[in-house]
Design a protein around this motif. Structure first.
Motif, mmCIF file in Angstrom:
data_model
loop_
_atom_site.group_PDB
_atom_site.id
_atom_site.type_symbol
_atom_site.label_atom_id
_atom_site.label_comp_id
_atom_site.label_asym_id
_atom_site.label_seq_id
_atom_site.Cartn_x
_atom_site.Cartn_y
_atom_site.Cartn_z
ATOM 1 N N LEU A 218 0.885 -1.821 -0.208
ATOM 2 C CA LEU A 218 -0.045 -0.118 0.066
ATOM 3 C C LEU A 218 1.052 1.408 -0.138
ATOM 4 N N ILE A 219 1.014 2.388 -1.259
ATOM 5 C CA ILE A 219 1.539 3.139 -1.446
ATOM 6 C C ILE A 219 1.518 4.325 -1.518
ATOM 7 N N GLN A 220 2.264 5.781 -1.151
ATOM 8 C CA GLN A 220 1.444 7.040 0.087
ATOM 9 C C GLN A 220 2.055 7.561 -1.284
ATOM 10 N N PRO A 221 0.907 8.067 -2.570
ATOM 11 C CA PRO A 221 2.431 8.952 -3.518
ATOM 12 C C PRO A 221 2.316 10.837 -2.595
ATOM 13 N N ASN A 222 3.268 11.174 -3.442
ATOM 14 C CA ASN A 222 3.750 12.902 -2.414
ATOM 15 C C ASN A 222 2.809 13.764 -3.600
ATOM 16 N N TYR A 223 1.927 14.116 -2.037
ATOM 17 C CA TYR A 223 1.269 14.989 -3.592
ATOM 18 C C TYR A 223 1.308 16.043 -2.846
ATOM 19 N N ASN A 224 1.832 16.018 -1.595
ATOM 20 C CA ASN A 224 2.333 18.109 -1.477
ATOM 21 C C ASN A 224 3.398 18.552 -2.510
ATOM 22 N N PHE A 225 3.981 17.545 -3.146
ATOM 23 C CA PHE A 225 4.963 17.349 -4.757
ATOM 24 C C PHE A 225 4.864 17.245 -5.412
#
Length: 810
Positions: A98-105
């Motif tokens: 289960l991967i969390q992409p980095n939506y801060n960038f």
């Protein structure tokens, strides 16, 4: 050759059939739940198997706490929403992660290479991983049970961080909670009963659990379909009063800011955006907890429903609806915006939280948690103001009405947060123009008979500022409208109408400067309101009697009712202190016409100083002798609490300690280091400003150098003298204070020492004792000024909803 090919094809077909039956075979006899994600329940093993048919497809993952700990101080309440994250399942060989992409960038661009360069520049997070249990085409089956039984809400870390003990999940005492494990078309919900086992070391966790070494709660985890592309993000404006979603967009041209901010709000559209009044395509609906008793339930529905007034002002018809939660509804289901009635062992903060789409700021679910003891505190305040318990007479319902009026306002306030709105702590100076302020109950003195009127304790509708805020956040513009210009026009008109927005970071800190941004204050002018409250307070104290407590209540419990009356001016004192060395300012944008900064006029600052000094006078601090004599030591079963006065006299009620707590707080506000630094700076820039040295001169003149009073009031005066000196010494010793401030404090200390020495020659009795103690403090300070620590004054009993300052977004 043909025979060989036929054998190969047969083998491939057989392998395909075997694979096709694999999930079906593995799950034979299991209960199947269909929805956004299908899952299977193995009753015998107590396991949940998740069928993943959305590999590499992003969705929203949210953890929450449907059954909590019950302590406001620990902040682990029923219904608490945790983190909201965009995630996706990926498969690599036998592993599923289960991967969390980095939506801060991000790179908001049609160029795939540009997007990829940003994705590869910043780390992602693998939240969890496991191995494939079964596989079928592009579907995989995994055992989700370990994921569900872990400490997803990170309670162990939070308990450890608050010194309550060392804990870890105990799988043998944890299990899937099937009753709230469900799947719907757009969301799949999982819940588990999780036991954190360990060694308890804190008093707070011990006070709310049967066995503090085994803390059993329920943790909920949601897999939620992301909203479709029909939502139109709205640009954030710092003057709008909304929360924002922030990210860096590396696709922006060099000349444009790459930090982007979007408004946080629900999706709401008019059926006819060109119409002055239109029904919504889909209304915003909130549901009230069935566990809230009457008449609380009706008050919550009514108060939350005030927001429809704001949506009507924005041109919507029936856009905001409040209902009772259906009996078969799960409050953790993403489809329901919820207003929960939450119980704790102590009164505490209420919260308004949201589950939002991190990409756009769209609010998907609002979740309000209202502390059930807040209404009892308002009831207590009303008892003190009205003292209604007269022998042989019926008890007025005014206390209940005041408590319910506060609940209506509180429901509206917390729902406002879940609509995207921040606190607005300047609303109180503009006729209580927003429910997003913190309001105290407004009581007034009836001059004819000296009674107290609480009929207008709280506002009974949505505020005028709130209507302007909803107009900005939710107006649906007709086709062809330039939205950006229309929104600027709304903000401009809001400013023209005299509404100002100032929020937490400019109101909460003790050294904050804005003269209109306060919590729990009233009135257009903080100093005038403080003077008014002192008159009302004097009337209440002079007439305080056993009528403040119920029949058969221990006389000692008069103290519980007395505390909020004696300290009824506590928050207005803080508000008045902000006028001293205060700076008026706005969140102005370039050329928007607002005042950017402006000194508080000197006359207003000196008026505030006089009002603050009035709180330190013996006449203000004194309690009537007849009142003191009516409060005995605490009886069995009624110990002192954090909401009663501290005492230096052992078991007996201590009126001097109560005065010490009140006066020490005033002096701490007046001589706060940042405030002192501003007094120095502002006088350097404008000679008309008061300045720190003149303020200290006046302070000493009205405390130490004032004529000595006799008796009880003389003792109160000497108490204030000691507190003044200690606060002055602390200011001079504070290495974080500006050096100019410390220098001026040292100058004042030196002058005071000389005065004490000369006055000591003719002083007698208690006056002489006061001077000797002061000189001893000065001697101790002179030995190691940078390390000097005087005894701190007693703290006030807890006032604001008690416990840790978490919000936040109370």
């Amino acid at each position: 050759m043909k025979k060989y090919l036929l054998i190969c094809l047969s083998l491939l077909f057989a392998h395909h059939v075997l694979k096709a039956q694999d999930i079906q075979t593995k799950t034979k006899g299991f209960a199947k739940y269909t929805g956004y994600f299908n899952f299977y329940w193995d009753e015998k093993a107590g396991k949940v198997y998740l069928e993943i048919d959305k590999l590499n497809q992003e969705f929203l993952y949210v953890n929450s706490l449907p059954a909590g700990v019950g302590s406001n101080d620990l902040g682990l309440d029923r219904g608490q929403i945790g983190d909201s994250r965009i995630v996706k399942f990926i498969k690599i060989g036998p592993k599923v992660m289960l991967i969390q992409p980095n939506y801060n960038f991000r790179a908001v661009s049609n160029n795939a290479d540009e997007r990829k360069s940003v994705e590869e520049a910043f780390a992602q997070s693998a939240i969890w991983g496991t191995t494939v249990f079964a596989e079928e085409g592009d579907k995989v089956l995994i055992d989700l049970t370990p994921f569900l039984l872990r400490d997803s809400h990170r309670l162990a870390d939070r308990l450890s961080g608050s010194d309550q003990g060392s804990y870890s999940p105990d799988e043998s005492r944890s299990a899937v909670y099937l009753a709230n494990t469900k799947s719907f078309p757009d969301n799949t919900e999982f819940e588990a009963m999780v036991t954190l086992a360990g060694k308890a070391t804190g008093a707070e966790i011990s006070s709310v659990t049967p066995d503090a070494n085994a803390v059993t709660v329920r943790m909920h985890q949601s897999f939620i379909k992301l909203p479709d592309a029909g939502y139109k993000p709205r640009k954030f404006d710092p003057r709008s009063g909304y929360f924002d979603v922030e990210y860096m967009d590396f696709a922006k041209p060099i000349g444009d800011p790459n930090v982007q901010r979007l408004l946080s709000r629900h999706r709401l559209q008019k059926k006819d955006p060109s119409a002055a009044i239109s029904e919504p395509v889909k209304p915003i609906v909130y549901y009230v907890d069935r566990g809230a008793p009457e008449p609380v339930r009706s008050a919550l529905i009514e108060g939350a429903g005030w927001w429809n007034q704001a949506f009507e002002a924005a041109g919507y018809k029936n856009a905001f609806i409040v209902k009772l939660l259906p009996e078969d509804a799960d409050p953790m289901d993403i489809r329901y915006n919820i207003i929960q009635w939450v119980h704790r062992s102590t009164r505490g903060w209420s919260y308004g939280a949201s589950i939002s789409d991190p990409r756009t700021g769209e609010i998907i679910k609002g979740q309000v948690s209202l502390g059930s003891l807040r209404d009892r505190q308002d009831f207590l305040i009303a008892e003190g103001l009205l003292q209604p318990y007269e022998d042989g007479k019926p008890v007025s319902d005014k206390m209940l009405q005041q408590a319910l009026a506060r609940l209506r306002q509180l429901a509206a306030h917390e729902v406002g947060h879940t609509l995207g709105l921040q606190h607005n702590f300047t609303a109180s100076v503009n006729d209580r123009a927003s429910v997003m302020d913190y309001p105290p109950p407004v009581a007034s003195l009836v001059k004819a008979d000296g009674s107290i009127d609480v009929n207008k304790a709280y506002k009974i509708n949505i505020g005028e500022y709130d209507k302007r805020a909803i107009l900005y956040g939710y107006q649906d513009f007709a086709a062809g409208t330039n939205d950006e210009e229309a929104l600027k026009g709304i903000i401009g008109e809001t400013i023209k109408q005299g509404f100002l927005f100032i929020t937490d970071e400019d109101a909460r800190p003790a050294g904050s400067a804005h003269p209109q941004a306060h919590l729990w204050d009233s009135g257009n002018d903080a100093a005038d309101e403080l003077n008014r409250l002192l008159l009302l307070r004097r009337q209440v104290l002079d007439n305080f009697s056993a009528r403040a407590i119920r029949q058969d209540a221990p006389m000692a419990t008069m103290e519980e009712v007395l505390v909020p009356m004696y300290l009824i001016h506590r928050y207005q004192t803080e508000a008045a202190a902000k006028m001293l060395g205060g700076l008026y300012y706005t969140y102005a944008l370039k050329n928007d016409g607002q005042t950017i900064t402006r000194f508080v006029p000197s006359a207003q600052q000196w008026k505030a100083f006089d009002a603050l000094m009035a709180t330190l006078k013996p006449d203000a601090l004194a309690m009537p002798e007849k009142l003191i004599a009516m409060i005995p030591p605490r009886p069995p079963g009624y110990p002192r609490t954090r909401e009663t006065f501290k005492a230096r006299t052992g078991l007996t009620f201590d009126p001097l300690a109560a005065a010490e707590a009140a006066a020490g707080t005033t002096l701490a506000f007046m001589l706060q280091p940042e405030r002192a630094a501003r007094l120095v700076e502002y006088q350097a820039r404008d000679a008309a400003q008061p300045g720190l040295l003149p303020v200290l001169n006046k302070l000493i003149a009205q405390t130490w150098k004032a004529p000595d009073a006799a008796g009880y009031k003389g003792e109160l005066q000497r108490l204030v003298n000691n507190l003044t000196l200690k606060q002055l010494l602390q200011l001079a010793a504070n290495t974080n204070a500006a050096e100019s401030v410390r220098g001026i404090a040292l100058l004042q200390i030196d002058d005071l020492k000389k005065w004490m020495q000369s006055t000591l020659l003719t002083a007698t009795g208690n006056r002489k004792a006061n001077l000797l103690f002061g000189l001893a403090q000065l001697s101790q300070f002179e030995k190691t000024p940078d390390k000097f620590q005087s005894a701190k004054p007693l703290n006030m009993p807890d006032g604001s909803p008690i416990g840790a300052d978490a919000d936040l977004i109370y």
